[in-house]
Design a protein around this motif. Structure first.
Motif, short mmCIF file in Angstrom:
data_model
loop_
_atom_site.label_atom_id
_atom_site.label_comp_id
_atom_site.label_asym_id
_atom_site.label_seq_id
_atom_site.Cartn_x
_atom_site.Cartn_y
_atom_site.Cartn_z
N MET A 128 0.85 -1.19 0.00
CA MET A 128 0.00 0.00 0.00
C MET A 128 0.89 1.24 0.00
O MET A 128 1.84 1.33 0.77
CB MET A 128 -0.92 0.01 1.22
CG MET A 128 -1.88 1.19 1.25
SD MET A 128 -3.04 1.11 2.63
CE MET A 128 -1.89 1.25 4.01
N THR A 129 0.57 2.18 -0.86
CA THR A 129 1.32 3.44 -0.95
C THR A 129 0.34 4.61 -0.89
O THR A 129 -0.87 4.45 -1.02
CB THR A 129 2.14 3.52 -2.24
OG1 THR A 129 1.25 3.39 -3.37
CG2 THR A 129 3.18 2.43 -2.30
N GLY A 130 0.88 5.81 -0.69
CA GLY A 130 0.06 7.00 -0.59
C GLY A 130 -0.41 7.22 0.84
O GLY A 130 0.00 6.53 1.77
N GLU A 131 -1.29 8.20 1.01
CA GLU A 131 -1.81 8.49 2.33
C GLU A 131 -3.19 9.13 2.20
O GLU A 131 -3.59 9.59 1.12
CB GLU A 131 -0.86 9.41 3.10
CG GLU A 131 -0.54 10.71 2.40
CD GLU A 131 0.48 11.54 3.15
OE1 GLU A 131 0.32 12.77 3.18
OE2 GLU A 131 1.45 10.95 3.70
N ARG A 163 -4.62 6.43 -0.70
CA ARG A 163 -3.93 5.15 -0.49
C ARG A 163 -4.37 4.15 -1.56
O ARG A 163 -5.56 4.04 -1.86
CB ARG A 163 -4.25 4.57 0.89
CG ARG A 163 -3.71 5.37 2.06
CD ARG A 163 -3.88 4.57 3.35
NE ARG A 163 -3.51 5.33 4.53
CZ ARG A 163 -4.36 6.02 5.27
NH1 ARG A 163 -5.65 6.03 4.95
NH2 ARG A 163 -3.95 6.70 6.32
N SER A 164 -3.41 3.43 -2.09
CA SER A 164 -3.74 2.41 -3.09
C SER A 164 -2.76 1.26 -2.98
O SER A 164 -1.69 1.38 -2.38
CB SER A 164 -3.70 3.01 -4.51
OG SER A 164 -2.38 3.40 -4.85
N MET A 165 -3.13 0.13 -3.54
CA MET A 165 -2.23 -1.01 -3.60
C MET A 165 -2.43 -1.74 -4.92
O MET A 165 -3.53 -1.74 -5.49
CB MET A 165 -2.46 -1.97 -2.43
CG MET A 165 -3.79 -2.69 -2.43
SD MET A 165 -3.92 -3.83 -1.02
CE MET A 165 -5.57 -4.48 -1.28
N PRO A 166 -1.35 -2.35 -5.44
CA PRO A 166 -1.48 -3.11 -6.67
C PRO A 166 -2.13 -4.46 -6.39
O PRO A 166 -1.87 -5.09 -5.36
CB PRO A 166 -0.03 -3.28 -7.13
CG PRO A 166 0.77 -3.25 -5.87
CD PRO A 166 0.05 -2.31 -4.95
N VAL A 167 -2.99 -4.88 -7.30
CA VAL A 167 -3.64 -6.19 -7.20
C VAL A 167 -3.47 -6.89 -8.54
O VAL A 167 -3.85 -6.35 -9.59
CB VAL A 167 -5.13 -6.05 -6.86
CG1 VAL A 167 -5.78 -7.43 -6.76
CG2 VAL A 167 -5.31 -5.30 -5.54
N SER A 168 -2.90 -8.07 -8.50
CA SER A 168 -2.69 -8.87 -9.71
C SER A 168 -3.74 -9.98 -9.76
O SER A 168 -3.96 -10.68 -8.78
CB SER A 168 -1.28 -9.47 -9.71
OG SER A 168 -1.15 -10.44 -10.72
#
Length: 211
Positions: free
Chosen positions: A169-172, A176-181
């Motif tokens: 998770m990145t950002g604030e 905030r977001s996260m990569p999902v494969s």
């Protein structure tokens, strides 16, 4: 419970027969999912963010019919529900496989999942859990803000289970977001159905309460 699909009457009969012949029939994408609301809810409620997004993954998958299809001996079956087979990290840096059943209620899911997680953390080695094929193979890599993922595959082993991986998770704040494969069997679904899953998962991750 499961029910056999009549392939000849299926609108994807030709697609099924075509992609079933491939030695690598899986296709995949990686997307960024906004997880601000779900993360805030996890912190405010004292719940595990991992279990919140795992539960919402299962809820989304169970809402999209093709994610409940599996291939068995050349036939396609639709299962009533799909569950999770996530990797669980141990303190020594290794991981173990697990099986966590889907429950509509997050609280019931969380309580059962925590017991399974504790058992896996205390175990050693890499034993496969006792479960059917109506699972999603899930893995988390919270150290990596990845843009793509590949999976180890035994091509002689019949496999049609979707594979979903979650990254760092990145950002604030609201960003905030996260990569999902997401990797799925092309004989069972195309990019359209993956898009439906992503849209439903994002909708659930945008809720600031129990999904």
């Amino acid at each position: 419970m499961k029910k056999e699909l009549n392939i000849e009457e299926w609108n994807r009969a030709g697609h099924f027969k075509f992609f079933s012949q491939f030695s690598e029939p899986f296709h995949g994408v990686t997307v960024k999912v906004n997880c601000s609301k779900a993360y805030d809810y996890a912190k405010q409620s004292g719940n595990s963010f991992f279990l919140i997004y795992l539960h919402r993954t299962l809820k989304a998958a169970n809402a999209i019919t093709p994610f409940k299809y599996r291939i068995e001996d050349g036939k396609v079956f639709k299962y009533d529900q799909v569950h999770a087979s996530p990797t669980i990290g141990r303190d020594n840096g290794t991981f173990g496989f697990s099986y966590i059943e889907y429950e509509e209620s997050f609280n019931e899911f969380r309580d059962a999942a925590n017991k399974v997680i504790e058992e896996v953390k205390k175990s050693t080695g890499l034993e496969l859990p006792t479960c059917g094929i109506n699972v999603l193979h899930c893995s988390s890599m919270p150290w990596l803000d990845f843009t793509s993922v590949s999976h180890a595959r035994h091509f002689e082993f019949a496999d049609s289970c979707p594979k979903i991986s979650f990254g760092k998770m990145t950002g604030e704040g609201e960003h905030r977001s996260m990569p999902v494969s997401i990797h799925v069997h092309h004989a069972l679904m195309d990019g359209y159905e993956v898009g439906l899953f992503v849209a439903e998962f994002q909708r659930l991750m945008s809720l600031d309460g129990e999904a």
